[in-house]
Structures are given as C-alpha cells and as structure tokens.
Design an enzyme around this catalytic site. Structure first.
Site, short mmCIF file in Angstrom:
data_model
loop_
_atom_site.label_atom_id
_atom_site.label_comp_id
_atom_site.label_asym_id
_atom_site.label_seq_id
_atom_site.Cartn_x
_atom_site.Cartn_y
_atom_site.Cartn_z
N PHE A 49 49.92 31.68 44.64
CA PHE A 49 48.67 30.98 44.90
C PHE A 49 47.90 30.92 43.60
CE2 PHE A 49 44.33 30.65 46.63
CZ PHE A 49 44.49 29.82 47.73
N GLU A 87 41.32 31.05 36.88
CA GLU A 87 41.50 30.67 35.48
C GLU A 87 40.86 31.73 34.59
OE1 GLU A 87 41.44 25.88 36.52
OE2 GLU A 87 39.97 26.70 35.11
N SER A 106 35.44 34.04 40.52
CA SER A 106 34.84 33.80 41.83
C SER A 106 34.25 32.40 41.97
CB SER A 106 33.74 34.85 42.08
OG SER A 106 34.28 36.15 42.08
N ILE A 162 47.68 35.32 38.08
CA ILE A 162 48.36 34.79 39.26
C ILE A 162 49.39 35.80 39.76
CG2 ILE A 162 49.68 32.87 40.20
CD1 ILE A 162 46.77 32.26 39.16
N ARG A 193 47.39 74.46 49.15
CA ARG A 193 46.88 74.92 47.84
C ARG A 193 45.82 76.00 48.04
NH1 ARG A 193 48.13 74.16 42.28
NH2 ARG A 193 46.19 74.22 41.07
N HIS A 210 42.86 66.87 44.26
CA HIS A 210 44.10 67.31 43.62
C HIS A 210 43.87 67.94 42.25
CE1 HIS A 210 46.06 64.96 46.77
NE2 HIS A 210 47.24 65.35 46.33
N GLU A 260 40.80 38.50 45.90
CA GLU A 260 40.46 37.70 47.09
C GLU A 260 38.97 37.71 47.39
OE1 GLU A 260 43.08 36.52 47.04
OE2 GLU A 260 44.64 38.02 46.97
#
Length: 382
Positions: free
Chosen positions: A125, A129, A134, A159, A266, A337, A362
């Site tokens: 899609f 550019e 947006s 892309i 842990r 962690h 998106e």
C-alpha cells in the site's frame, strides 16, 4: 488471557485456538530471526498461504478464507503476540485487497483478488512520501492521463513490504484530483530502494519507490478519479488501523506474559520480584489495560460485522488505546527485566521497538486523537 466472557462464538473460539497453535509452531520460533535479519523468509510466508490465512477476509469465490471481522482480529492478535513484522505485512495485504473488493470493478476483482489471496501476487500500500506522512491530501506523486494509460512520476517512502511486493496500490494526483492505481513491480521506470536499520518493524521489508514516467494501463485505476483518498485510501487505512489495533493488543499480551513469567522466577532482596509492591503495580496496570485494549478491539470487530456506521470510530478508539498501551506495557516489561530487558536474549527489547512504531503507522497517536475528538460530536453528542 482468559476470554471466555468476551462473547465469542464456539467457531471463533475454535479458530482462535487454531491460530494459537499455528503461530506457536510456525511463527514464534522465527520471530527473533525475522527481526535480526530484517526480512521474512519466503518459507514462512508460504506456510501462512498454505494454511489459507493469506486472503483472510476475502470471499471464498476469490480464494479467501471469508473470515468475519472478529475472527480476523483474533488472527492479527495471535500473530502480533509473536511477530509484529508478520502482523504488519498481513495487515498491508488486507489494506490492498479490501480496497479492491470495496471499490474495484468486477473485472479487477476477478483478475487481481484470486492471485493476491493465493500469494501469487504479493502487494503493498503506497501512499506515504518522504515529505508527506499524515497529510495525505498533499501527496506530490503525479499521474497524468495519456490515452489509455496513466504516466506516473514521483516517489513513495516507508512502504511496508515494498522490497518484496509484486503489485503496489499507489496514490497520486491527477490534475488536482486523487487517483489510486495498481502498478506492477516490473513496470519500466519503477525502481525499488530497500530501507534498513529501523528502530522497529525491522523485518517488515520497507522500501522507497521511485516512479519515472511509469506507464500504467488506465484499467488499473481503482475507483473513479477524485475518489483515491476519500474512499479508496480511507478504506485501506481503516483496515490497517483495525489490524494494528489487534496486533498491538497481542503485543501487549506478550509483554504481560513475559513479565509474569520473569517476576515469578526472579529473586531480589530475598524475595521473588512478584512480591514487591511496585512490581505488582506495573503488573496490575499491564493486565488491566491489556484486557481493556482487547475489549475495544472486540467491540470494533462486532460493529464491523454488524455493518454499523460507528465501526470506523470504534476502530480509531481501539487503535489509539491499544498502541499507546502496548508501548507503555513494553516499557514496563523492559524495566521489570532490568539489564536483561535490553538484551537480545529476551524478546521484550524487540517488543519495545516494535510497539513504538505502532504509535506511528496507519495514523499516528495524535491523528487518532483528532479523529476521535471529531467523531465524538457525531457518535457521542446525540
């Protein structure tokens, strides 16, 4: 996560278990390799195709699996739990095929969709550019009509799957009106430049596309002239947001699972980490928000399956909340962690990098906020 109370049908529950089994066997073991090597092996893609999951939402007559939206969401969640790169690529396939299904001609559907659902033609899609993200109304790529062809010049960047795709759904300007064109990779004048070294989504095989007077048959126009952005692009982007929302919920679930396992084994200061209250606070937020994200995704899917007009609004809510929470969950997972969290030996550092990208693709977090606020006047102020 126990989801028996979420109202899934028996068929959806069965599918979810199938997805879990498939992802655990075929995708989870290679997720680290995909990230490290910045690409997806064709053998992995072929396993998804062989399982019938590639054309997930397409009708059976086009070779698809005809999944309802909730089931498709569950598929994206499970893939996203293991590998955000594959989830991203799967989402992009749906962005293109759903746009053709919704706005393509009968001939386009019959020619393109079976080849896409079978994996014969991989797709991408192409709207973003280098200077246009947006603000899609300001795209600079040009498509001039000359006889029975469009002559396309310009460039696209970032892309997803651009390095591998055989066909691109490209958005351009035709005398001030937006058009959407299917452009094949072997079109003279099209050059593909791989992009590497990204923060996250390293295995999504992003590329920059350059078009130098590419001649494209006019029959490859999807939708009418002027409909490229308002209808075709928005259709694809909404599909992508839905996929990303579920993928982010899956990634958040992976962060939760990894954290629960780590703190249970842990010890620090003569106690297991799970017994420290500050750790419990992070776990509580992670569990609560992950469940909330899944509920929002499920609500969006149910509205799509019911053809409700508010489904787009629900999708923005789900994408916004899920992606923001996924990044917070990943940040907390790395913190939990400790030094191990920044090691490649533990997956949480990969989760963190991929989660950040989910807040951008998106439609960024800020774009979702604008859309939600605008839609609130329609759906909430009644």
């Amino acid at each position: 996560m126990k989801i028996e109370d979420l109202g899934l049908t028996n068929q959806q529950m069965d599918k979810m278990q199938q997805f879990k089994n498939f992802v655990g066997l075929e995708i989870e073991p290679v997720a680290r390799h995909i990230d490290a090597e910045e690409g997806v092996p064709d053998s992995v893609l072929q396993r998804i195709i062989d399982e019938g999951y590639w054309g997930a939402t397409l009708p059976v007559k086009y070779g698809g699996a005809n999944m309802d939206y909730v089931t498709y969401g569950l598929w994206n969640e499970e893939v996203g739990r293991a590998c955000s790169n594959l989830r991203n690529i799967i989402g992009v396939q749906g962005m293109v095929t759903s746009s053709i299904l919704r706005w393509g001609t009968k001939e386009q559907k019959e020619y393109w969709l079976p080849r896409m659902s079978s994996g014969e033609l991989m797709v991408a899609f192409a709207i973003t550019e280098s200077q246009i993200g947006s603000d899609i109304k300001s795209i600079q790529t040009k498509a001039q009509r000359v006889g029975d062809e469009y002559v396309v010049s310009g460039q696209k960047k970032w892309i997803t799957f651009g390095q591998r795709a055989d066909v691109y759904l490209v958005f351009a300007q035709n005398e001030g009106q937006a058009v959407a064109l299917l452009i094949e990779r072997n079109t003279p004048g099209l050059t593909v430049h791989p992009i590497s070294g990204l923060l996250g989504f390293r295995g999504s095989m992003l590329a920059e596309l350059e078009f130098e007077e590419c001649r494209v048959p006019a029959k490859n126009l999807v939708g009418a002239v002027g409909f490229g952005l308002a209808l075709v692009a928005n259709n694809g982007l909404t599909h992508g947001r839905y996929s990303t929302a579920w993928g982010a919920a899956g990634l958040a679930g992976a962060c939760m699972d990894a954290s629960l396992k780590y703190v249970s084994g842990r010890r620090q200061f003569d106690h297991y980490l799970k017994d420290h209250q500050l750790i419990q606070q992070m776990i509580a937020d992670m569990v609560t928000n992950t469940m909330a994200a899944k509920h929002l995704c499920l609500r969006a899917g149910l509205l799509w399956d019911q053809n409700e007009t508010s489904a787009t609004f629900a999708t923005s809510l789900a994408k916004y909340f899920s992606s923001v929470h996924a990044f917070k969950a990943a940040t907390d997972a790395v913190q939990i962690h400790g030094a191990n969290g920044i090691s490649k030996e533990y997956p949480v550092q990969r989760y963190l990098r991929d989660a950040k990208v989910m807040e951008i693709v998106e439609g960024s977090t800020q774009i979702q906020q604008v859309l939600i606020a605008q839609d609130a006047f329609t759906y909430l102020n009644q």
